[in-house]
Design a protein around this motif. Sequence first.
Motif, PDB file in Angstrom:
ATOM      1  N   VAL A 592     -26.216  33.989   5.019  1.00 38.06           N
ATOM      2  CA  VAL A 592     -27.648  34.142   4.738  1.00 38.06           C
ATOM      3  C   VAL A 592     -28.327  32.781   4.721  1.00 38.06           C
ATOM      4  O   VAL A 592     -27.672  31.750   4.575  1.00 38.06           O
ATOM      5  N   CYS A 593     -29.660  32.828   4.855  1.00 33.56           N
ATOM      6  CA  CYS A 593     -30.466  31.627   4.665  1.00 33.56           C
ATOM      7  C   CYS A 593     -30.336  31.222   3.205  1.00 33.56           C
ATOM      8  O   CYS A 593     -30.487  32.051   2.310  1.00 33.56           O
ATOM      9  N   SER A 594     -30.050  29.943   2.950  1.00 33.50           N
ATOM     10  CA  SER A 594     -29.820  29.484   1.578  1.00 33.50           C
ATOM     11  C   SER A 594     -31.021  29.709   0.680  1.00 33.50           C
ATOM     12  O   SER A 594     -30.880  29.819  -0.529  1.00 33.50           O
ATOM     13  N   ILE A 595     -32.203  29.743   1.283  1.00 35.41           N
ATOM     14  CA  ILE A 595     -33.394  29.839   0.448  1.00 35.41           C
ATOM     15  C   ILE A 595     -33.847  31.272   0.247  1.00 35.41           C
ATOM     16  O   ILE A 595     -34.103  31.685  -0.873  1.00 35.41           O
ATOM     17  N   THR A 596     -33.890  32.044   1.303  1.00 35.45           N
ATOM     18  CA  THR A 596     -34.433  33.395   1.157  1.00 35.45           C
ATOM     19  C   THR A 596     -33.366  34.455   0.919  1.00 35.45           C
ATOM     20  O   THR A 596     -33.683  35.584   0.560  1.00 35.45           O
ATOM     21  N   GLY A 597     -32.087  34.123   1.126  1.00 33.15           N
ATOM     22  CA  GLY A 597     -31.033  35.095   0.917  1.00 33.15           C
ATOM     23  C   GLY A 597     -30.975  36.163   1.990  1.00 33.15           C
ATOM     24  O   GLY A 597     -30.235  37.135   1.856  1.00 33.15           O
ATOM     25  N   ASN A 603     -33.805  28.610  12.769  1.00 38.00           N
ATOM     26  CA  ASN A 603     -34.567  27.509  12.184  1.00 38.00           C
ATOM     27  C   ASN A 603     -34.268  27.283  10.702  1.00 38.00           C
ATOM     28  O   ASN A 603     -34.729  26.312  10.125  1.00 38.00           O
ATOM     29  N   CYS A 604     -33.563  28.216  10.072  1.00 37.66           N
ATOM     30  CA  CYS A 604     -33.315  28.085   8.630  1.00 37.66           C
ATOM     31  C   CYS A 604     -32.561  26.786   8.368  1.00 37.66           C
ATOM     32  O   CYS A 604     -31.579  26.488   9.042  1.00 37.66           O
ATOM     33  N   PRO A 605     -33.022  26.008   7.370  1.00 35.07           N
ATOM     34  CA  PRO A 605     -32.468  24.670   7.169  1.00 35.07           C
ATOM     35  C   PRO A 605     -31.044  24.670   6.619  1.00 35.07           C
ATOM     36  O   PRO A 605     -30.316  23.713   6.807  1.00 35.07           O
ATOM     37  N   ILE A 621     -34.294  39.701   9.180  1.00 36.79           N
ATOM     38  CA  ILE A 621     -34.009  38.274   9.351  1.00 36.79           C
ATOM     39  C   ILE A 621     -35.067  37.429   8.643  1.00 36.79           C
ATOM     40  O   ILE A 621     -36.238  37.818   8.562  1.00 36.79           O
ATOM     41  N   CYS A 622     -34.645  36.283   8.093  1.00 37.61           N
ATOM     42  CA  CYS A 622     -35.554  35.365   7.398  1.00 37.61           C
ATOM     43  C   CYS A 622     -36.710  34.978   8.316  1.00 37.61           C
ATOM     44  O   CYS A 622     -36.505  34.505   9.427  1.00 37.61           O
ATOM     45  N   ARG A 623     -37.936  35.201   7.850  1.00 36.61           N
ATOM     46  CA  ARG A 623     -39.110  34.831   8.643  1.00 36.61           C
ATOM     47  C   ARG A 623     -39.875  33.690   7.988  1.00 36.61           C
ATOM     48  O   ARG A 623     -40.987  33.354   8.380  1.00 36.61           O
ATOM     49  N   VAL A 624     -39.292  33.126   6.962  1.00 43.18           N
ATOM     50  CA  VAL A 624     -39.971  32.052   6.235  1.00 43.18           C
ATOM     51  C   VAL A 624     -39.877  30.737   7.003  1.00 43.18           C
ATOM     52  O   VAL A 624     -40.822  29.966   7.088  1.00 43.18           O
ATOM     53  N   HIS A 625     -38.696  30.509   7.584  1.00 41.81           N
ATOM     54  CA  HIS A 625     -38.475  29.206   8.212  1.00 41.81           C
ATOM     55  C   HIS A 625     -38.730  29.251   9.710  1.00 41.81           C
ATOM     56  O   HIS A 625     -38.093  30.034  10.422  1.00 41.81           O
ATOM     57  N   GLU A 626     -39.674  28.396  10.137  1.00 42.40           N
ATOM     58  CA  GLU A 626     -39.986  28.339  11.568  1.00 42.40           C
ATOM     59  C   GLU A 626     -40.316  26.909  11.964  1.00 42.40           C
ATOM     60  O   GLU A 626     -40.691  26.092  11.127  1.00 42.40           O
TER      61      GLU A 626
HETATM   62 ZN    ZN Z   1     -34.607  30.944   6.054  1.00 36.35          ZN
END
Ligand code: ZN
Length: 751
Positions: A592-597, A603-605, A621-626
């Motif tokens: 998972v994306c470390s931030i959003t789970g 693009n997730c850092p 899918i995580c849509r926060v990181h772009e």
């Molecule tokens: Zn993310």
Amino acid sequence: MRIKQHKIIILSFLIIATILSLLILSHLFPFDSRSIKQYLASKIIYDRDGGILRVTLGEGDVICRPIGLAGVGDWVVKAVLAAEDKRFFQHPGVDPIAIIRAIGQNFSSGRIVSGASTISTLVVKLTGPRRKRNIFTKFIEAFRSLQMEGQLDKEEILTQYLNRAPFGSNLVGVEAAARRYFGKSARNLTLSEAALLLGLPQAPSRLRPDRHPEAARRRQKTILNRMFREGLISEEELQSTSGQTPLSSAPALPFHAPHFCDLVLKKSGPEVRESRTTLDLALQNIVEDILARDADERGRLGISGGAIVIIHVPTGEVRALVGSPDYFDPISGQVNCAAARRSPGSTLKPFIYGYGLDRGLCGSDTILFDIPVGWRSYRPENYDREFRGPVTVREALNQSLNIPAIRLARKISIPALLRFFRSAGMSTLDRSAGDYGAGIAIGDGEVTLLDLTNSYACLARGGEYLPYRVFESSDKLRGRELVSREAAYLVTDILEGTGGLWSRIDNPDDLSRPMFAGKTGTSNGYRDAWALGYNPEYAVGVWLGNPDGRPSPSLIGFETAAPLLNEIFRRIYPRGDSPRFEVPEGLRKREVCSITGLPPNHNCPARRMGYHIPGITPSGICRVHEYDGSKMVEHWPPELADFLEDKGLSYRSVSTQHKEDKLKTMARLKIKSPLDGESFLKITGEGTFNQMILLKASGGTGRDIYWFVNGVSIGRTRLGTQMFWEIEDGMTTIACTDTDGNMDAVKISVR
Ligand SMILES: [Zn+2]
């Protein structure tokens, strides 16, 4: 000669008249054997190992322990036959030989000298109404005995006698007497003990062996000689009884686990004589000891009550229950606070997340928003009045944040959540959803420690609900699924893992301490401190507070209740070898994306592994990181984006560090007088008046402010008013709290 003939005619007439009347009377006054089967029994409560927890006095304050004929030894049967009725097994309820002898004796002496009693007539006498002693009652008893013999067999009648005969003091029945006088069951009596005991019913108070040893001994000798004459014992056996028969020093009636036994008596029907319960006396002693030990110290902090419950997870059995630190405390010791309705503080939050995880409303790493919210007049805040922005479910639960819990509760809907709480066994949440509102998520409601501990046992059982039980039973346990094993495990994993109560409360380097999943709670206004913990074997609940609801600034779950919880687990598992939870098969790990789970995009850092329930846990899918051109941007939903912008935060680094309980320093209520660190000089000598200082606070909410000096309540003021307090020598801590739980404290010195 004429006199003899005369006697025979009278006798024949009597016999014929008797038989005729018996036949008529038997039809007119039928005998109901059911009426004599109920004993005036004490109730006996056993623990799970068969040890006695309590013997209650039966009707008329007698101590009676009914026992079957198979439960008394041979000597008892032989001694009772010798003492009362040697032809018992031959006669039909009345003994014709004894009657003829008695009539003869009575005629020749002109008065009643012999009763011709049988064991059967004695049973009738002991079970029937009190009657004047005369020839007529003798007749009624004989009549009833004949009727009784027609309905009950000899063994049944003998058992009735052994359980009803008086043995001195308030002892009724051979078993209670054997235990009192010899400290053993009637089954294990020796010949001389049985002979001594079974002699007593003839004149129980005059023959009591503890009061009148000589009289009892003479009666014992008589009975032993009769036993020998009747061939019930041999000469060697008679010789063996020549010595003294030592009595036991009468042990006091046991009185263990008092609140638990009260509960058992309340739950068992009036006709139940013996209750085999689930209590584990060793565990009970541990928790009684832990709760009683620091009671004085807590008393100085203004906490007089406390309760602890332990439930065995696989069976739902209540293994220990303490309802107050001292049952014999005259003020409120007998109040069972384990069954009292109290405000649960934050202790319901794990169930809200359990529900959310089970219904796919969140995963354990899902981001929740800890930002200012308000619905009409309801504006909830966190205990420290800070907002953290995006937090994971794990952080929100372990830090016991109010806003995310309330937001999730509203997403679930309050009526659905309320139904869920009730199905978890919280039966005292009996008001309507509208009545509670969203505040039910953070403790606006009432639960009992017993119900709540059982609800936690349900999480420990992998989400399967069982009602708690106090009676031992071999019935097959039929549970029902409250939440899935996977959801229950995810909650447990949060409460037991990094940042869980367990890891914060004790020495983190001590590898020998037992692990447990735990949660604390503090009710509004510092009235209840809770700590609940569980492993696959036991669920433990601790409550501290005052039975009358008085607040104390020390009633903070993490500070006062959690240490007791930790100690209980340490005492149960002194080597730290507590059982561990197993990951359910249905639970999977994914990246998972470390931030959003959420499953990451490219693009997730940062990425890591996280649990999910396939098909349930959100999997978009995580849509926060772009990437926007060359730089990474975060696209948060608008309400969170606004919050982050206000705070000057555009990017939030991954945080796993939990925040400490800031309750005490962050409250807005402020003491204006005296000032922190202020010192006062006390003038002594004649003519000085009481010296008072002003107590005044600003801020706070609710109606009243409660004041405490060194933890002891000294009174309250209305908001905006003030009071005076007479100074005392030494260092003094002055604290105040309002009805919403805000507080402040200052230290002053007096010389
Ligand atoms: Zn993310």
